[in-house]
Design a protein around this motif. Structure first.
Motif, short mmCIF file in Angstrom:
data_model
loop_
_atom_site.label_atom_id
_atom_site.label_comp_id
_atom_site.label_asym_id
_atom_site.label_seq_id
_atom_site.Cartn_x
_atom_site.Cartn_y
_atom_site.Cartn_z
N UNK A 125 0.84 -1.20 0.00
CA UNK A 125 0.00 0.00 0.00
C UNK A 125 0.87 1.25 0.00
N UNK A 126 1.95 1.17 0.77
CA UNK A 126 2.86 2.32 0.83
C UNK A 126 3.46 2.59 -0.54
N UNK A 127 3.58 1.52 -1.34
CA UNK A 127 4.15 1.67 -2.67
C UNK A 127 3.08 2.04 -3.69
N UNK A 128 1.87 2.26 -3.22
CA UNK A 128 0.83 2.74 -4.11
C UNK A 128 -0.13 1.70 -4.65
N UNK A 129 0.03 0.46 -4.26
CA UNK A 129 -0.90 -0.55 -4.74
C UNK A 129 -2.21 -0.49 -3.96
N UNK A 130 -3.28 -0.86 -4.62
CA UNK A 130 -4.57 -0.91 -3.94
C UNK A 130 -4.88 -2.37 -3.62
N UNK A 131 -5.24 -2.59 -2.37
CA UNK A 131 -5.62 -3.93 -1.95
C UNK A 131 -7.12 -3.90 -1.67
N UNK A 132 -7.93 -4.75 -2.22
CA UNK A 132 -7.57 -5.93 -3.01
C UNK A 132 -7.62 -5.70 -4.52
N UNK A 133 -7.85 -4.45 -4.99
CA UNK A 133 -8.02 -4.23 -6.43
C UNK A 133 -6.80 -4.72 -7.24
N UNK A 134 -5.61 -4.37 -6.79
CA UNK A 134 -4.42 -4.78 -7.53
C UNK A 134 -3.93 -6.17 -7.14
N UNK A 135 -4.21 -6.52 -5.90
CA UNK A 135 -3.70 -7.80 -5.40
C UNK A 135 -4.56 -8.26 -4.22
N UNK A 136 -4.87 -9.53 -4.20
CA UNK A 136 -5.58 -10.08 -3.04
C UNK A 136 -4.57 -10.69 -2.09
N UNK A 137 -4.79 -10.48 -0.79
CA UNK A 137 -3.86 -11.01 0.21
C UNK A 137 -4.60 -11.83 1.25
N UNK A 138 -4.01 -12.98 1.58
CA UNK A 138 -4.59 -13.86 2.59
C UNK A 138 -3.54 -14.24 3.61
N UNK A 139 -3.95 -14.28 4.86
CA UNK A 139 -3.04 -14.72 5.90
C UNK A 139 -3.49 -16.04 6.48
N UNK A 140 -2.81 -16.44 7.53
CA UNK A 140 -3.22 -17.63 8.28
C UNK A 140 -3.26 -17.27 9.75
N UNK A 141 -4.19 -17.81 10.45
CA UNK A 141 -4.30 -17.76 11.91
C UNK A 141 -5.47 -16.93 12.43
N UNK A 193 -11.79 -7.93 3.91
CA UNK A 193 -11.66 -7.05 2.76
C UNK A 193 -10.41 -7.18 1.89
N UNK A 194 -9.46 -8.02 2.26
CA UNK A 194 -8.20 -8.01 1.50
C UNK A 194 -8.20 -8.93 0.30
N UNK A 195 -9.35 -9.54 0.02
CA UNK A 195 -9.45 -10.40 -1.15
C UNK A 195 -10.57 -9.90 -2.04
N UNK A 196 -10.36 -10.00 -3.33
CA UNK A 196 -11.39 -9.54 -4.26
C UNK A 196 -11.15 -10.10 -5.65
N UNK A 197 -11.80 -9.50 -6.63
CA UNK A 197 -11.65 -9.92 -8.02
C UNK A 197 -10.19 -9.79 -8.46
N UNK A 198 -9.78 -10.71 -9.31
CA UNK A 198 -8.43 -10.60 -9.89
C UNK A 198 -8.40 -9.36 -10.75
N UNK A 199 -7.24 -8.70 -10.84
CA UNK A 199 -7.18 -7.48 -11.63
C UNK A 199 -7.31 -7.83 -13.11
N UNK A 200 -7.88 -6.90 -13.88
CA UNK A 200 -8.15 -7.10 -15.31
C UNK A 200 -6.87 -7.46 -16.05
N UNK A 201 -7.04 -8.21 -17.12
CA UNK A 201 -5.89 -8.53 -17.95
C UNK A 201 -5.14 -9.75 -17.45
N UNK A 202 -5.43 -10.15 -16.24
CA UNK A 202 -4.74 -11.33 -15.71
C UNK A 202 -5.73 -12.44 -15.47
#
Lengths: 362, 362
Positions: free
Chosen positions: A273-289, A343-352
Motif C-alpha cells: 500500500x505504501x508503494x501505491x498498490x490498492x488492496x484488493x483491487x491490484x492484489x488479493x492477500x490472505x493470511x493464516x491464523x 476485505x483483503x481479497x477480491x476480483x483478480x485485476x483485469x488482464x490477468x
DNA sequence: GACTCCTTGCCAATTGCTTGCCAGTTGCCA
DNA sequence: TGGCAACTGGCAAGCAATTGGCAAGGAGTC
C-alpha cells in the motif's frame, strides 16, 4: 542406631527440638501431631485417596485446614519426580498467534491444578534446545509450539518426559495440528471464483514444518483448480518479514498471495500500500491464523483461522492424559481451520483473469 | 551407626547398591566418584565459587561436563528454599500490552539463569490470589502486573517472598511504574493546541490503580490548560469495553477522549466509526501503551507509549537484586512514557473550539 | 627443624515427603 | 468362635542436594 534420628519421638523433628523460624510453613509432621497420627498416614491421606480410612482422612484434613497447610512441592518432587507443572515453549512470545495458544494451555493447566512454565526460543533452535533442557528437569511434560528443532532432537527430548508438539508432525511424538485443508480448500475455491489464475505463497522460516504444510496444501488445491502456484523466498514470520517479501511479490505475476501467517500478510499489505498498490483491487492477500488485530487493518485481512486456543488446551490435556497412560490413543481431536473472508481479497485485476496467454508474457 | 548409610564407602549410594534406572540422571555423587572427591566438595564447587581450590574445581567441572550433569533443582530447593524461578501474574494474557512485559521479564530471567512461571488472573482478584498463593510456594519472587488485589493482600503476599508490582504503587512493596507525566503532558498540550476545550476519559476497571493515576494526570494537565475534563463510567479494559463506552462518549460534549488503554481506544474508535462518526474530524481519540496493532487501524491510533519491555525487565532485575539485598534502593529506573502522534487526533470540531459559551449549552 | 595458621576436603545431619514392608485390627463366613 | 483376608497405620529408608563443624595437610615464619 543414632538417636538423633528419633529425637522427639512421634512428634517428629521440628516441633520441640528445632523451632527453626517461627514463620516456617507447617509440614505433615505438624499435621500428624495435631491429628494424632503418623506422618506417613498424613502423606497417604493427602496423596492417595482411599488408602486411609475415611475417619482418619477427615481428621487429617481438618488438621491440615487448621494449619493452613500447603504441600511442599519440592519435597514431594524429590522422591517422586512429579512436579505439577507443564512447560510451554513458543518461538516468539510477541506473536499474537501464541497468545491464544498460551491462554488455552494456561486455562487447561489451572483447571487441573497444574502450573505453566513459559519460555521462548526467539526463533532460534539453539535457544529452544537450551530452554527445553532446562525445563525438562523440572516439568512433568513439555509443549513445543511450532518448534524449530529437528525431528531427531524432538524425539530425543520426548524419550525423557512426555512431549507434545503443536503445528508440527514428528514420528512417535504426540502432535496437535490444525487441519488446514478445510480452510485452504475454501480459500482457493473462493479465489478461483474471483478469477485468479496465478497465486503465490510467501513462506515463513525454512525450518517451519507448518509453513511447508501450508504450501503443499495450497499447491494441491491450486493444481486441482488449474491455477498456477508459485512459492516465494522464505522470510521471518513477522511483520517485517512480510514487508521484505513485497518486492518479489510485485515482480511476480500472481494476482493473489497467501502469506505463511497474518503477521507477514499485514506487513506485506502495508508495504504494498505504501508503494501505491490498492488492496484488493491490484492484489488479493490472505493470511493464516486470524490473530488479534488482523481485522484492524484497512482493508481488514482475509485469513484462514486457526483454532489456537483449542490447540493449546488440547496439547495440555493430552500431556496430562499421557501421564495417566489412560487414553493414549486420543490423538487429533477435531481442530479445523476456517476461511474468514474480509476485505483483503477480491476480483483478480483485469488482464490477468483466467486467460492463459497472459501467463506467457509475465 | 547403621552401616547402610555408609554402604559403598566414598562411592556413595546408587553406584553399586541401587542402580535404580539405567537412565537416571547423574548426581553429585557420580561426579564425586569420577573426580575422586567427596560429594560435598562437588556441591561447593558447583554453588560456592571460591570455596574450593581452582584445581579441584576444574576437575569437578570436567567430570560434570562429561556426565552432562544438571543440578536437581528440587533437591537443591529442599534445604535452601531457593528455586531458580520467578512467577509472573498478568491480568489478561491476551492483552498485547502484556506481551512485551512478559518478554521483557522472560529475557531478563533467562539471562540470569532463571525460569519464568506464568499465570493469568483473567481480571479476577480471586483468581489472582489463588495463582499467587500457588506460586509463592515455588518461586523465589513474584511479579504482579497490574494486580487487582487490594494493597493489604499484596502487602501480605510480600511478607513471604519478594514481590514487585508493575503499574501500581503499594506502600512497602517495590513498584515499577511508568512515568506517565511526560506522555500526558505532551498529549494534553497537543490537544490544547488543536483547539480542544473539553476532554473526557474512559477508565478501565474500578480496581485498576493505573487507570486512576492516568485520570489524575490527565485532569491535572487539563486544569493547567483550562480544559474541561470529565470521566466516563469504568469499563473492562478490552476492545469490547471500549465499544460499550461509545454511547456515553457521544452523549458528552468532549471533542477528544483518552481511553485507559489502546484496546479500549480501538474498540471505541471502531464503534464510533460504525455509527458514522469520522475520526479524528468529529472526535480525537487517544490510547495508552502503544500496543501491537495500534498502528493497523484507520486512522492509526495516537497513543501514549509505555515502556512495557523495560517494565518487565526492570521488575525482574529488581526482584533478583532484592534477593541479593545488595542494591535495595534502586527503585524506579527511568521508565518514561512518550506521546506517539498518529492519525486519530486532530483539530477540534468546529463550534466547540475553545469558546467558553458552548460549554454551557452541552 | 619446629610451630602456627590457614586452606581444603570430609563427615554427617538436615530439608519434607513418599513408599515398601510389616504388624495390628476388623469383618465375615463357616 | 476360630480362621482368613482385607484394611489401616507405623517404621524407616530413601530422594539429591546443602552446610556447620572439624581434621588433615601444606605453607610460612622464626
Amino acid at each position: 542406631m543414632t538417636d538423633t534420628s528419633k529425637a522427639g519421638g512421634e512428634a517428629g523433628r521440628r516441633t520441640a527440638a528445632h523451632p527453626r523460624t517461627p514463620k516456617a510453613p507447617p509440614t505433615i509432621y505438624d499435621i500428624a501431631v495435631l491429628a494424632g497420627v503418623n506422618p506417613s498416614t498424613v502423606s497417604r491421606a493427602l496423596s492417595k485417596p482411599g488408602r486411609v480410612s475415611a475417619k482418619t482422612a477427615q481428621k487429617i484434613m481438618e488438621a491440615a485446614e487448621e494449619l493452613n497447610y500447603q504441600v511442599n512441592v519440592f519435597a514431594r518432587a524429590l522422591p517422586t519426580g512429579r512436579t505439577q507443572t507443564i512447560g510451554l515453549i513458543v518461538s516468539d512470545i510477541t506473536n499474537p498467534a501464541y497468545f491464544e495458544v498460551i491462554r488455552g494451555a494456561e486455562t487447561a493447566a489451572s483447571a487441573h491444578g497444574y502450573t505453566l512454565m513459559l519460555a521462548e526460543s526467539a526463533e532460534s533452535a539453539d535457544l529452544e534446545m537450551t530452554a527445553a533442557r532446562r525445563m525438562l528437569a523440572t516439568v512433568d511434560g513439555l509443549i513445543l509450539a511450532s518448534p524449530r528443532l529437528s525431528d531427531e532432537e524432538i524425539g530425543r527430548l520426548s524419550s525423557t518426559k512426555p512431549v507434545v508438539v503443536i503445528n508440527r508432525s514428528v514420528a512417535g511424538v504426540t502432535s496437535m495440528v490444525a487441519d488446514i485443508e478445510a480452510g485452504v480448500t475454501d480459500a482457493v475455491r473462493h479465489l478461483a471464483a474471483m478469477g485468479h489464475a496465478a497465486i503465490s505463497y510467501v513462506p515463513g522460516p525454512e525450518r517451519s514444518w507448518m509453513s511447508q504444510r501450508r504450501w503443499e496444501s495450497i499447491k494441491a488445491r491450486c493444481d486441482w483448480h488449474g491455477i498456477e502456484a508459485t512459492m516465494e523466498a522464505g522470510q521471518q514470520p513477522t511483520v517485517d518479514g512480510g514487508r521484505r517479501a513485497a518486492a518479489a511479490v510485485r515482480a511476480g505475476r500472481a494476482t493473489a498471495v497467501f502469506c505463511y501467517n497474518d503477521l507477514m500478510a499485514i506487513g506485506l499489505m502495508r508495504e504494498l500500500q505504501a508503494a501505491g498498490l490498492a488492496i484488493p483491487e491490484d492484489l488479493s492477500i490472505l493470511g493464516f491464523d486470524n490473530i488479534f488485530g488482523s481485522d484492524f487493518t484497512t482493508p481488514p485481512l482475509s485469513t484462514i483461522k486457526s483454532p489456537l486456543h483449542a490447540l493449546g488446551a488440547s496439547a495440555l490435556e493430552s500431556l496430562l492424559a499421557a501421564g495417566d497412560r489412560a487414553a493414549q490413543l486420543q490423538d487429533d481431536p477435531a481442530l479445523p481451520t476456517e476461511l474468514v473472508l474480509r476485505g483483503s481479497t477480491g476480483q483478480a485485476r483485469e488482464g490477468q483473469k483466467m486467460s492463459g496467454n497472459s501467463l506467457a508474457t509475465g
